[in-house]
Design a protein around this motif. Structure first.
Motif, PDB file in Angstrom:
ATOM      1  N   ALA A   1       0.840  -1.203   0.000  1.00  0.00           N
ATOM      2  CA  ALA A   1       0.000   0.000   0.000  1.00  0.00           C
ATOM      3  C   ALA A   1       0.873   1.250   0.000  1.00  0.00           C
TER       4      ALA A   1
ATOM      5  N   GLY B   1      -5.633   5.554  -0.181  1.00  0.00           N
ATOM      6  CA  GLY B   1      -5.841   4.322  -0.944  1.00  0.00           C
ATOM      7  C   GLY B   1      -7.309   3.965  -1.045  1.00  0.00           C
TER       8      GLY B   1
ATOM      9  N   ASP C   1      -8.961   6.544  -3.417  1.00  0.00           N
ATOM     10  CA  ASP C   1      -8.576   6.286  -4.809  1.00  0.00           C
ATOM     11  C   ASP C   1      -9.112   4.949  -5.313  1.00  0.00           C
ATOM     12  N   LYS C   2      -9.841   4.245  -4.463  1.00  0.00           N
ATOM     13  CA  LYS C   2     -10.482   2.957  -4.779  1.00  0.00           C
ATOM     14  C   LYS C   2      -9.469   1.851  -5.063  1.00  0.00           C
ATOM     15  N   HIS C   3      -8.285   1.939  -4.421  1.00  0.00           N
ATOM     16  CA  HIS C   3      -7.311   0.859  -4.511  1.00  0.00           C
ATOM     17  C   HIS C   3      -7.524  -0.158  -3.407  1.00  0.00           C
ATOM     18  N   LEU C   4      -8.222   0.244  -2.357  1.00  0.00           N
ATOM     19  CA  LEU C   4      -8.508  -0.625  -1.217  1.00  0.00           C
ATOM     20  C   LEU C   4     -10.008  -0.647  -0.966  1.00  0.00           C
ATOM     21  N   THR C   5     -10.487  -1.764  -0.441  1.00  0.00           N
ATOM     22  CA  THR C   5     -11.859  -1.815   0.040  1.00  0.00           C
ATOM     23  C   THR C   5     -11.867  -1.370   1.495  1.00  0.00           C
TER      24      THR C   5
ATOM     25  N   CYS D   1       2.378   1.722  -3.548  1.00  0.00           N
ATOM     26  CA  CYS D   1       1.361   2.222  -4.477  1.00  0.00           C
ATOM     27  C   CYS D   1       1.074   3.691  -4.217  1.00  0.00           C
ATOM     28  N   PHE D   2       1.021   4.047  -2.953  1.00  0.00           N
ATOM     29  CA  PHE D   2       0.785   5.436  -2.553  1.00  0.00           C
ATOM     30  C   PHE D   2       1.907   6.337  -3.060  1.00  0.00           C
TER      31      PHE D   2
ATOM     32  N   ARG E   1       1.606   6.581  -6.879  1.00  0.00           N
ATOM     33  CA  ARG E   1       0.420   7.337  -7.309  1.00  0.00           C
ATOM     34  C   ARG E   1       0.609   8.839  -7.144  1.00  0.00           C
TER      35      ARG E   1
END
Length: 134
Positions: A6, A67, A70-74, A9-10, A13
């Motif tokens: 995470a 995250g 940005d809809k990368h995590l639920t 990715c952060f 991004r």
């Protein structure tokens, strides 16, 4: 592992440098990273910022909150990552259903509500009316 993913990715991004720390003082954050987030958060309206603040308070993490936005995590995954230490202790010592389960579901519901609130505050929609032809 998932938390590091995470974080990577952060950083990718938002094109920022995120350090880590083993002390209570936390990592040193470069000024360029701060400037990027000042600019990014300034793009939200006041209501959305209130929702983001509430989400960060729930998850105790800006990285997990972004995250999620940005809809990368639920919501479930973000809450699980936020509660890693607690989950470890539960596996080691056992679960107190009336306490641990209640905390988990309350945190999920509050995080989901904050996420929905921010998305609704930032959503824009336009309606186009079509002319009917005979």
């Amino acid at each position: 592992m998932a938390r590091n993913m995470a974080k990577l990715c952060f950083a990718f991004r938002y094109n920022v440098v995120i350090g880590s720390s083993t002390s209570i003082m936390g990592p040193s954050i470069p000024q360029s990273t701060k400037d990027i987030f000042i600019s990014h958060l300034a793009s939200y309206n006041t209501w959305a910022l209130q929702g983001i603040e509430y989400m960060i308070t729930q998850l105790k993490s800006l990285i997990l909150s972004m995250g999620l936005l940005d809809k990368h995590l639920t919501v479930e995954h973000a809450v699980l990552l936020s509660r890693l230490e607690e989950e470890y202790q539960i596996q080691r010592w056992g679960n107190v259903e009336w306490a641990h389960d209640y905390d988990l579901h309350e945190m999920r519901s509050r995080t989901a509500a904050a996420t929905l609130f921010v998305h609704l505050c930032t959503e824009s929609a336009t309606v186009k009316h079509k002319l009917l032809q005979d």
